[in-house]
Design an enzyme around this catalytic site. Structure first.
Site, PDB file in Angstrom:
ATOM      1  N   ARG A  51      17.005 -16.193  55.817  1.00 18.47           N
ATOM      2  CA  ARG A  51      16.644 -16.056  54.303  1.00 18.47           C
ATOM      3  C   ARG A  51      15.353 -15.841  53.988  1.00 18.47           C
ATOM      4  NH1 ARG A  51      17.890 -20.625  52.614  1.00 18.47           N
ATOM      5  NH2 ARG A  51      19.701 -21.388  53.109  1.00 18.47           N
ATOM      6  N   TYR A 108      14.408  -1.728  30.907  1.00 16.54           N
ATOM      7  CA  TYR A 108      15.309  -2.094  31.295  1.00 16.54           C
ATOM      8  C   TYR A 108      16.211  -2.891  30.858  1.00 16.54           C
ATOM      9  CZ  TYR A 108      19.153  -2.768  35.371  1.00 16.54           C
ATOM     10  OH  TYR A 108      20.170  -2.544  35.845  1.00 16.54           O
ATOM     11  N   ASP A 179       5.865  -3.371  35.558  1.00 20.81           N
ATOM     12  CA  ASP A 179       7.436  -2.928  36.113  1.00 20.81           C
ATOM     13  C   ASP A 179       6.573  -1.375  36.616  1.00 20.81           C
ATOM     14  OD1 ASP A 179       9.351  -1.230  36.857  1.00 20.81           O
ATOM     15  OD2 ASP A 179      10.672  -3.549  35.660  1.00 20.81           O
ATOM     16  N   LYS A 204      15.093   2.883  43.245  1.00 20.49           N
ATOM     17  CA  LYS A 204      15.183   3.983  42.810  1.00 20.49           C
ATOM     18  C   LYS A 204      13.799   5.060  43.801  1.00 20.49           C
ATOM     19  CE  LYS A 204      16.652   2.165  39.350  1.00 20.49           C
ATOM     20  NZ  LYS A 204      17.195   0.429  39.262  1.00 20.49           N
TER      21      LYS A 204
HETATM   22  N1  PLP Z   1      13.278  -2.241  36.865  1.00 18.31           N
HETATM   23  C1  PLP Z   1      13.539  -0.822  36.555  1.00 18.31           C
HETATM   24  C2  PLP Z   1      12.126  -0.430  35.662  1.00 18.31           C
HETATM   25  C3  PLP Z   1      14.862  -0.292  36.419  1.00 18.31           C
HETATM   26  O1  PLP Z   1      15.116   0.526  36.324  1.00 18.31           O
HETATM   27  C4  PLP Z   1      15.658  -1.208  37.583  1.00 18.31           C
HETATM   28  C5  PLP Z   1      16.701  -0.661  37.861  1.00 18.31           C
HETATM   29  O2  PLP Z   1      17.614   0.271  36.636  1.00 18.31           O
HETATM   30  C6  PLP Z   1      15.781  -2.252  37.726  1.00 18.31           C
HETATM   31  C7  PLP Z   1      13.633  -3.211  37.389  1.00 18.31           C
HETATM   32  C8  PLP Z   1      16.761  -3.004  37.555  1.00 18.31           C
HETATM   33  O3  PLP Z   1      16.711  -3.079  39.880  1.00 18.31           O
HETATM   34  P1  PLP Z   1      17.654  -2.974  40.529  1.00 18.31           P
HETATM   35  O4  PLP Z   1      19.118  -1.893  39.914  1.00 18.31           O
HETATM   36  O5  PLP Z   1      16.714  -2.590  41.738  1.00 18.31           O
HETATM   37  O6  PLP Z   1      18.446  -4.112  40.620  1.00 18.31           O
END
Ligand code: PLP
Length: 392
Positions: A51, A108, A179, A204
């Site tokens: 962990r 998101y 992000d 992604k």
């Molecule tokens: N940030 C963005 C811009 C995203 O598009 C996403 C998911 O679609 C996330 C964070 C969250 O990522 P995860 O689905 O790997 O938890």
């Protein structure tokens, strides 16, 4: 050790390389083990318990850090089980009850849900504001302790000026996190633009094959990196060895893939923009995109995501039902082309009136343009637009 000043193509394959000392395997091994034997009390070989850390996860972190640094000052990376685990760790490591997280308005849906629904119960406040327009300094409140922006924003691809926001946050000593999931370090150098933190859902483009969830946070701030690791260990948000290994393999082709994603997305965006059935095409590479000028300046790639507004939910439904190559699914950035309906899928938890205000209406379909042949992709989209309307 590979020269840290190497190009992204080399760093993606070899950056931060940790050799397998035991057998010389060319692929770094999967250390599928919960614990690591310690030679004596108070002595360890770098890892103690799964962990807290794991050698395969550390190999991924080193490569991500090398790519993000791109030859600049050292960057520290921590890998998480998924992107939301990374967002959670970032917020918990930088804020507390009574503090405020200021976010760009287009993010998101899961990030909004985490802040507005879950962490609000613990006294954390959040505000989602238009940082694409006006003076960002004016948006900072007295209790703002973290600024989190997504650019390009999911799903309308709204662009915010990272350098302008960084100037405002620096003056107040507030960390700025970007992000950068939609572009990755290959497509946009957010630390170079002045951000303190680059955050990724590696699920992604970084992994890129719809095979493994993951998240990562990169920063030059050693103290913040240590705090993130403490939060990760305390909440069990750690990335797993097999997922880290899959992500390491995907990462190797990221520069190649992103270039082709961008080329295919440009072809798709231009083809859709010429169609009378389409109300609006959202792609930062098109000159009429509101963020085009900033995108040209701050991005190295316009990316592989295209928004297409068909004007109504019925039109979007009919269009998606007729697609053959693009498949309806949540996720983006993979080799397979995907179509997503944000209003009912990724952003279903955003109230409808707010969705409408953000340009995220029921007619919007988000296309993650994959690596199939561009001609085939355009043909798929055009035939879905022009066929007789038969809602399934
Ligand atoms: N940030 C963005 C811009 C995203 O598009 C996403 C998911 O679609 C996330 C964070 C969250 O990522 P995860 O689905 O790997 O938890």
């Amino acid at each position: 050790m590979i020269d840290p000043n190497s190009s992204a193509a080399t760093l993606a394959v070899r950056g931060g390389e940790s050799a397998d000392q035991a057998a010389g395997a060319i692929l770094f091994p999967i250390h599928q083990s919960t614990t690591f034997v310690q030679p004596a009390i108070g002595v360890d070989r770098g890892h103690t318990y799964g962990r807290a850390s794991n050698p395969t996860v550390a190999a991924l972190e080193q490569r991500l850090a090398a790519l993000e640094a791109g030859g600049g000052d050292a960057v520290h990376a921590s890998a998480f089980a998924n992107g939301m685990a990374a967002v959670t760790a970032l917020v918990l490591a930088t804020t507390g009850a009574g503090d405020e997280v200021l976010c760009s308005r287009v993010v998101y849906g899961g990030t909004r849900r985490l802040l507005e629904e879950i962490l609000a119960n613990f006294g954390l406040r959040s505000r989602f504001v238009d940082l694409a327009d006006g003076d960002p300094a004016a948006q900072l409140g007295p209790r703002t302790r973290l600024v989190l922006v997504e650019t390009p924003g999911n799903p309308t691809l709204e662009i915010v000026d990272v350098a302008a926001i960084a100037a405002a946050t620096r003056a107040r000593g507030i960390p700025l996190a970007v992000d950068n999931t939609f572009l990755t370090a290959v497509g946009q150098d957010v630390l170079g633009l002045g951000a303190d933190v680059a955050l990724y859902s590696t699920t992604k483009y970084v992994e890129g094959h719809n095979a493994a969830l993951g998240g990562a946070i990169l920063t030059r701030d050693v103290e913040l990196d240590a705090k993130l690791r403490r939060v990760r260990k305390s909440l069990g948000l750690n990335q797993k060895p097999f997922e880290a290994w899959l992500t390491l393999q995907g990462l190797k082709t990221l520069p190649l893939r992103l270039a082709r994603h961008e080329e295919n997305a440009r072809r798709v965006a231009e083809a859709l923009a010429a169609r009378p059935e389409v109300a609006r095409v959202l792609y930062p590479g098109l000159p009429d995109h509101p963020g085009h000028a900033i995108a040209r300046r701050q991005q190295r790639s316009f990316g592989g995501i295209v928004g297409v507004d068909l004007g109504s939910r019925e039109a979007a439904q009919a269009f998606v039902a007729r697609l053959r190559l693009f498949r309806l699914a949540e996720n983006l950035g993979s080799v397979e082309s995907l179509a997503t309906h944000p209003a009912t899928m990724t952003h279903a938890d955003v109230p409808p009136e707010e969705r409408a205000a953000l340009g995220l209406g029921d007619g919007l379909v988000r296309l993650s343009v994959g690596l199939e042949d561009a001609h085939d992709l355009v043909a798929d989209l055009v035939s879905a637009l022009t066929a007789e309307v038969t809602v399934r």
